[in-house]
Structures are given as structure tokens and as C-alpha cells.
Write a protein that holds these residues in place. Structure first.
Motif, PDB file in Angstrom:
ATOM      1  N   LEU A   1      -4.881 -13.913 -29.558  1.00  0.00           N
ATOM      2  CA  LEU A   1      -6.033 -14.433 -30.249  1.00  0.00           C
ATOM      3  C   LEU A   1      -6.831 -13.324 -30.760  1.00  0.00           C
ATOM      4  N   PRO A   2      -7.237 -12.146 -30.128  1.00  0.00           N
ATOM      5  CA  PRO A   2      -7.797 -11.090 -30.734  1.00  0.00           C
ATOM      6  C   PRO A   2      -7.160 -10.673 -32.115  1.00  0.00           C
ATOM      7  N   ILE A   3      -5.950 -10.776 -32.003  1.00  0.00           N
ATOM      8  CA  ILE A   3      -5.035 -10.072 -33.197  1.00  0.00           C
ATOM      9  C   ILE A   3      -5.253 -11.234 -34.519  1.00  0.00           C
ATOM     10  N   ILE A   4      -5.144 -12.629 -34.075  1.00  0.00           N
ATOM     11  CA  ILE A   4      -5.222 -13.602 -35.204  1.00  0.00           C
ATOM     12  C   ILE A   4      -6.474 -13.723 -35.831  1.00  0.00           C
ATOM     13  N   THR A   5      -7.720 -13.444 -34.933  1.00  0.00           N
ATOM     14  CA  THR A   5      -8.933 -13.718 -35.336  1.00  0.00           C
ATOM     15  C   THR A   5      -9.489 -12.385 -36.173  1.00  0.00           C
ATOM     16  N   SER A   6      -8.845 -11.247 -35.921  1.00  0.00           N
ATOM     17  CA  SER A   6      -9.199 -10.199 -36.627  1.00  0.00           C
ATOM     18  C   SER A   6      -8.780  -9.928 -37.988  1.00  0.00           C
ATOM     19  N   VAL A   7      -7.817 -10.847 -38.292  1.00  0.00           N
ATOM     20  CA  VAL A   7      -7.102 -10.963 -39.737  1.00  0.00           C
ATOM     21  C   VAL A   7      -7.656 -12.374 -40.198  1.00  0.00           C
ATOM     22  N   GLY A   8      -8.808 -13.139 -39.853  1.00  0.00           N
ATOM     23  CA  GLY A   8      -9.260 -14.138 -40.296  1.00  0.00           C
ATOM     24  C   GLY A   8      -8.719 -15.286 -39.963  1.00  0.00           C
ATOM     25  N   PHE A   9      -7.834 -15.550 -38.926  1.00  0.00           N
ATOM     26  CA  PHE A   9      -7.482 -17.105 -38.748  1.00  0.00           C
ATOM     27  C   PHE A   9      -8.336 -17.613 -37.617  1.00  0.00           C
ATOM     28  N   ASP A  10      -8.526 -18.902 -38.063  1.00  0.00           N
ATOM     29  CA  ASP A  10      -9.370 -19.710 -37.008  1.00  0.00           C
ATOM     30  C   ASP A  10      -8.573 -20.044 -35.726  1.00  0.00           C
ATOM     31  N   PRO A  11      -9.440 -19.875 -34.444  1.00  0.00           N
ATOM     32  CA  PRO A  11      -8.701 -19.960 -33.022  1.00  0.00           C
ATOM     33  C   PRO A  11      -8.272 -21.225 -32.727  1.00  0.00           C
ATOM     34  N   ILE A  12      -9.185 -22.147 -33.270  1.00  0.00           N
ATOM     35  CA  ILE A  12      -9.067 -23.509 -33.248  1.00  0.00           C
ATOM     36  C   ILE A  12      -7.757 -24.335 -34.116  1.00  0.00           C
ATOM     37  N   TRP A  13      -7.546 -23.549 -35.028  1.00  0.00           N
ATOM     38  CA  TRP A  13      -6.454 -23.931 -36.037  1.00  0.00           C
ATOM     39  C   TRP A  13      -5.312 -23.408 -35.509  1.00  0.00           C
ATOM     40  N   PHE A  14      -5.116 -22.006 -35.024  1.00  0.00           N
ATOM     41  CA  PHE A  14      -4.228 -21.508 -34.166  1.00  0.00           C
ATOM     42  C   PHE A  14      -3.607 -22.088 -33.136  1.00  0.00           C
ATOM     43  N   ALA A  15      -4.588 -22.732 -32.401  1.00  0.00           N
ATOM     44  CA  ALA A  15      -4.116 -23.544 -31.290  1.00  0.00           C
ATOM     45  C   ALA A  15      -3.219 -24.616 -31.367  1.00  0.00           C
ATOM     46  N   VAL A  16      -3.433 -25.238 -32.553  1.00  0.00           N
ATOM     47  CA  VAL A  16      -2.603 -26.436 -33.145  1.00  0.00           C
ATOM     48  C   VAL A  16      -1.246 -25.684 -33.563  1.00  0.00           C
ATOM     49  N   VAL A  17      -1.230 -24.774 -34.166  1.00  0.00           N
ATOM     50  CA  VAL A  17      -0.032 -24.289 -34.558  1.00  0.00           C
ATOM     51  C   VAL A  17       0.957 -23.702 -33.497  1.00  0.00           C
ATOM     52  N   LEU A  18       0.182 -23.249 -32.397  1.00  0.00           N
ATOM     53  CA  LEU A  18       1.116 -22.706 -31.324  1.00  0.00           C
ATOM     54  C   LEU A  18       1.500 -23.850 -30.579  1.00  0.00           C
ATOM     55  N   THR A  19       0.579 -25.165 -30.445  1.00  0.00           N
ATOM     56  CA  THR A  19       1.010 -26.317 -29.570  1.00  0.00           C
ATOM     57  C   THR A  19       2.168 -26.857 -30.410  1.00  0.00           C
ATOM     58  N   ILE A  20       2.460 -27.123 -31.757  1.00  0.00           N
ATOM     59  CA  ILE A  20       3.529 -27.630 -32.345  1.00  0.00           C
ATOM     60  C   ILE A  20       4.722 -26.542 -32.027  1.00  0.00           C
ATOM     61  N   ASN A  21       4.392 -25.339 -31.959  1.00  0.00           N
ATOM     62  CA  ASN A  21       5.601 -24.393 -31.599  1.00  0.00           C
ATOM     63  C   ASN A  21       6.083 -24.636 -30.261  1.00  0.00           C
ATOM     64  N   MET A  22       5.154 -25.143 -29.333  1.00  0.00           N
ATOM     65  CA  MET A  22       5.602 -25.324 -27.907  1.00  0.00           C
ATOM     66  C   MET A  22       6.364 -26.788 -27.829  1.00  0.00           C
ATOM     67  N   GLU A  23       6.127 -27.702 -28.882  1.00  0.00           N
ATOM     68  CA  GLU A  23       6.705 -29.006 -29.041  1.00  0.00           C
ATOM     69  C   GLU A  23       8.178 -28.717 -29.352  1.00  0.00           C
ATOM     70  N   ILE A  24       8.381 -27.791 -30.256  1.00  0.00           N
ATOM     71  CA  ILE A  24       9.837 -27.554 -30.789  1.00  0.00           C
ATOM     72  C   ILE A  24      10.460 -26.994 -29.695  1.00  0.00           C
ATOM     73  N   GLY A  25       9.870 -26.103 -28.773  1.00  0.00           N
ATOM     74  CA  GLY A  25      10.583 -25.674 -27.272  1.00  0.00           C
ATOM     75  C   GLY A  25      11.244 -26.750 -26.697  1.00  0.00           C
ATOM     76  N   LEU A  26      10.147 -27.744 -26.484  1.00  0.00           N
ATOM     77  CA  LEU A  26      10.563 -28.885 -25.640  1.00  0.00           C
ATOM     78  C   LEU A  26      11.603 -29.810 -25.858  1.00  0.00           C
ATOM     79  N   ILE A  27      12.352 -29.572 -27.243  1.00  0.00           N
ATOM     80  CA  ILE A  27      13.567 -30.420 -27.605  1.00  0.00           C
ATOM     81  C   ILE A  27      14.589 -29.327 -28.079  1.00  0.00           C
ATOM     82  N   SER A  28      14.544 -27.895 -27.519  1.00  0.00           N
ATOM     83  CA  SER A  28      15.329 -26.659 -28.013  1.00  0.00           C
ATOM     84  C   SER A  28      15.934 -26.215 -26.745  1.00  0.00           C
TER      85      SER A  28
END
Length: 438
Positions: free
Chosen positions: A352-379
Motif C-alpha cells: 500500500l505505501p508503495i502504490i500510494t507513493s506513485v499516485g495509485f488510489d488504495p480503493i482502486w488497488f483493492a479491487v485490482v488485488l481482489t481480482i488477482n485473488m479471484e484468478i488464484g481461486l481457479i488456478s
């Protein structure tokens, strides 16, 4: 020892310990205690009990067991079967409508239960045999349910989002809202692929067979609508300022239990006991991982690993999207081997500190992270949903299920790309309902 080298050693040891077969929580505690004792002495170990229990001293954590009870009450009834049957009756005339019905049922059941395995089990028990009977290929029947089940960790109310909010001190209400549009977008992508694949196979007309009267279509709705009203009520209470997420979850859990007793005649004390017992087991497991991850984060911070990684990445002269690509690759690989809750608790405080330091929104990042976790559930190798589907239909091989779910993995990757191109898909609704975040 240099903190970056020490961080690499911690990562290696953590992977080896978790692969040894111990539980995630115990593995994190063993690694934390070992490194603290080796590099910081006995003094730091004295703080471990205080950190362990202090991490659980959070009012927001009450929402986790409540939402789990809510999902368990729904999962223990015929609600999943009724959802599936209702959508089948309304969509059966559409070519490929049965697989679309299953995906819609997965989305709705995911919103009610918040659990991917529960969604797979509830919808798959009805949907897979019916699709195979109608002539759908085994890969399509099994893969679509496996992928649809992953929606349980994105569409609110989501336990995964609650864990992310607690780990990063982010508004849970905003996180829930952020998952709505991306969740619907994923459902639309899944359905679009299903319709296209049915059309491409040349079996569109045959797979669209089926006919129900209007009376039969309306007859089943009263069994489904009460649960949907609860979901709408939960969301209204949270965003209408009526109650906190924890209070709303408690009321939702109670109402789901009452509806299960009234509509589905679940009067047996034994049935209620099973719901409470299973919910307690799952809640304790998640809370134990949260507490252990708190100790693990303390160890990383105490040994200056977190700070050094963030500082090192800050010195890299790379485009922020290259950095995000690396982060996504890391999350994808981590999701192959660890459950979503563990990945979030271990990685989010560092990332989180890394992605916010380069200007990404933490709420947006939560969704991206969650979709990555969804891929893991069927991999593979740990893709939980693959094994749940294999348990429901043991005559369908894991390879067939995996191959059938691969197009839906591509849909998830497309969704991540769309979120990167249009961040407002995740941030617009929270900002519209709750105002711009500070």
C-alpha cells in the motif's frame, strides 16, 4: 545484515514453512518468532502476545463473523437452488441461457454469502448436472461455475474486502461500493464469453431449448426476493448512515437465520447449531490469520524490512505502470499458492505505501488485488474452486475443469486492464455516494 537481503531471506523461509503443511497462521507466527529472536533478541518476543491480541481489538472485526453467519445461513438452505431455478425459468429461451443463468445465480448468491466455495457448491450441485443433461460440454459446465464462484470475494458484502480494510485502515464502506461496478463488469464479461462460445459452437438453438409458463416463472420469486431484499437492506443501512458495518452485519445475520427458519422450515436446533458451529470455525480461522499477520507485519517493521523495500522501490526510475505490472505479477503468483485472506494480510501493508507513493488510489488497488485473488481461486496448484467443483462432479477431471475455466481467467485479466485504463470503474461509485476521500 542488510534489510533487503534479510527481506529476501524472510520471504524464502516463509514460503518453505507454509509449504511444509502447517496452517497459515501458525506458519506466520513461527517465522515471526524465529526472526525476531535471531535478530532482535528476547526483548522483542515479550511484545508478541500484546501485538497478537491487540490486532484483534478492533470493532470492525465484529462484522466478519456476522457476515459469515449470514452466508452460512443462506448456504444451508435451498436458496442457491431456488436462485438457479428462478434464473433458469426466466432465461432458458436465450441461446446458451442456461450457462448465463448459472453465472447470474453465482453473482446473486455470492452477494448473499460472500463465499466463493459456498457459491460453487450451492450453484454447482444444481447447475452442472442440468447443463450436462442439456448437452453443454463438461468444460463449459464446470468451468463456468468455478469462475462464477470467484465473484464471492468481490461483490459486496465481501469478507475479503473487510480484511483488506482492516489491514490497510481503509473505509470498508468505500471498499464495498468499489466492488459493485467491477463485479457487475466481470459478470457481464463472463456472460458475453458464454454466449459467444455457445454461438461459435453452432449449438445455440439446441442449447436454448426449454419452455416455462409465466405462472411458473412468477411462482418461484417469493422464495428468492426476501434474501435479495436483505442484501439491499444491508447496503442501504450502511450507506444511508443508519448503522455501522458491524451493526448492519449483525442485523443481516439475524434476518437470514429468521428467513431460513420461516421460508425453508429450518426449525431443527441441530441445523441451527451446525450453522453456528461452522461459522465459528471459519471466523476463528480468519481472525487467527489476522492476528498472526499483525505479528508478521510487526516483525517486518521491527527489522526495517518494510521501510527498506519501500525506500528501494522509491529509488527505482521506472514508469509507475511498469511497477503496477510487477505488483500484479507478484499477487498473481502469490494467489496460486495462498488463500486470499493470507495474501492480503501479508502483502497489503507492504504494497500500500508503495502504490500510494506513485499516485495509485488504495480503493482502486483493492479491487485490482481482489481480482488477482479471484484468478488464484481457479488456478493450480491450490485453486480451491477447482477442487470444490471436482468434489461435486468427480467424474469431470481437474484438467477439464481447469481448461474450461481458462477463458474466464482471460476475462478477469481484461477486467484488470479495463480498471487500469478507466480507474473510475472502481472509484466513481464510492465518491458519488460517500464523497471524495481525503
Amino acid at each position: 545484515m542488510d534489510p533487503l537481503v534479510l527481506g529476501g531471506l524472510v520471504a524464502l523461509v516463509t514460503i518453505l514453512v507454509l509449504f511444509s503443511g502447517v496452517s497459515v497462521a501458525m506458519g506466520l507466527l513461527i517465522v515471526s518468532a524465529g526472526f525476531l529472536l535471531t535478530f532482535d533478541g528476547m526483548r522483542s518476543l515479550e511484545l508478541m502476545p500484546e501485538i497478537l491480541f491487540g490486532k484483534l481489538d478492533n470493532f470492525a472485526l465484529l462484522s466478519i463473523p456476522m457476515f459469515i453467519i449470514m452466508g452460512s445461513a443462506i448456504s444451508s438452505t435451498r436458496a442457491g437452488a431456488d436462485l438457479y431455478e428462478a434464473l433458469e425459468r426466466w432465461l432458458t429461451r436465450i441461446p446458451g441461457g442456461l450457462v448465463v443463468s448459472n453465472l447470474g445465480a453465482c453473482a446473486l448468491f455470492a452477494a448473499m454469502s460472500g463465499s466463493s466455495p459456498a457459491t460453487c457448491a450451492a450453484i454447482g450441485k444444481m447447475g452442472i448436472p442440468e447443463m450436462r443433461k442439456r448437452g453443454y460440454p463438461d468444460g463449459v459446465a464446470a468451468g463456468s461455475i468455478a469462475a462464477g464462484g470467484t465473484l464471492g470475494i468481490l461483490i459486496p458484502p465481501s469478507v475479503t474486502m473487510i480484511v483488506y480494510g482492516i489491514a490497510t485502515e481503509t473505509s470498508i464502506g468505500r471498499l464495498f461500493l468499489a466492488g459493485v461496478i467491477p463485479g457487475l463488469m466481470l459478470v457481464a464479461l463472463f456472460m458475453a464469453w458464454s454466449l459467444y462460445s455457445t454461438w461459435r459452437s453452432g449449438d445455440a438453438e439446441r442449447l436454448g431449448a426449454g419452455r416455462y409458463s409465466w405462472a411458473e416463472r412468477f411462482e418461484i420469486l417469493p422464495r428468492v426476493l426476501p434474501f435479495l431484499l436483505i442484501i439491499l437492506g444491508v447496503l442501504y443501512a450502511m450507506y444511508g448512515g443508519v448503522a455501522t458495518p458491524s451493526e448492519t452485519a449483525a442485523v443481516g445475520a439475524l434476518l437470514c437465520l429468521v428467513i431460513a427458519m420461516v421460508i425453508y422450515k429450518m426449525w431443527s436446533p441441530r441445523a441451527i447449531w451446525v450453522i453456528l458451529r461452522d461459522s465459528t470455525k471459519e471466523s476463528v480461522m480468519i481472525l487467527f490469520i489476522i492476528a498472526a499477520a499483525g505479528v508478521f507485519s510487526y516483525m517486518l517493521s521491527s527489522l526495517f524490512i518494510t521501510q527498506s523495500i519501500a525506500e528501494w522501490i522509491g529509488t527505482l526510475e521506472v514508469n509507475r505502470w511498469v511497477l503496477m505490472l510487477v505488483v500484479n505479477a507478484f499477487l498473481l503468483v502469490a494467489g496460486f499458492f495462498l488463500p486470499p485472506v493470507a495474501v492480503i494480510l501479508m502483502a497489503a501493508p507492504i504494497l500500500l505505501p508503495i502504490i500510494t507513493s506513485v499516485g495509485f488510489d488504495p480503493i482502486w488497488f483493492a479491487v485490482v488485488l481482489t481480482i488477482n485473488m479471484e484468478i488464484g481461486l481457479i488456478s493450480p496448484p491450490v485453486g480451491l474452486n477447482l477442487y470444490v467443483i471436482n468434489g461435486i462432479a468427480p467424474d469431470i477431471s481437474l484438467k477439464t475443469i481447469l481448461v474450461g475455466s481458462l477463458p474466464y481467467v482471460a476475462c478477469m485479466i481484461i477486467a484488470i486492464i479495463l480498471l487500469c485504463l478507466f480507474p473510475g470503474l472502481a472509484t466513481w461509485l464510492p465518491e458519488m455516494v460517500m464523497g471524495a476521500s481525503l
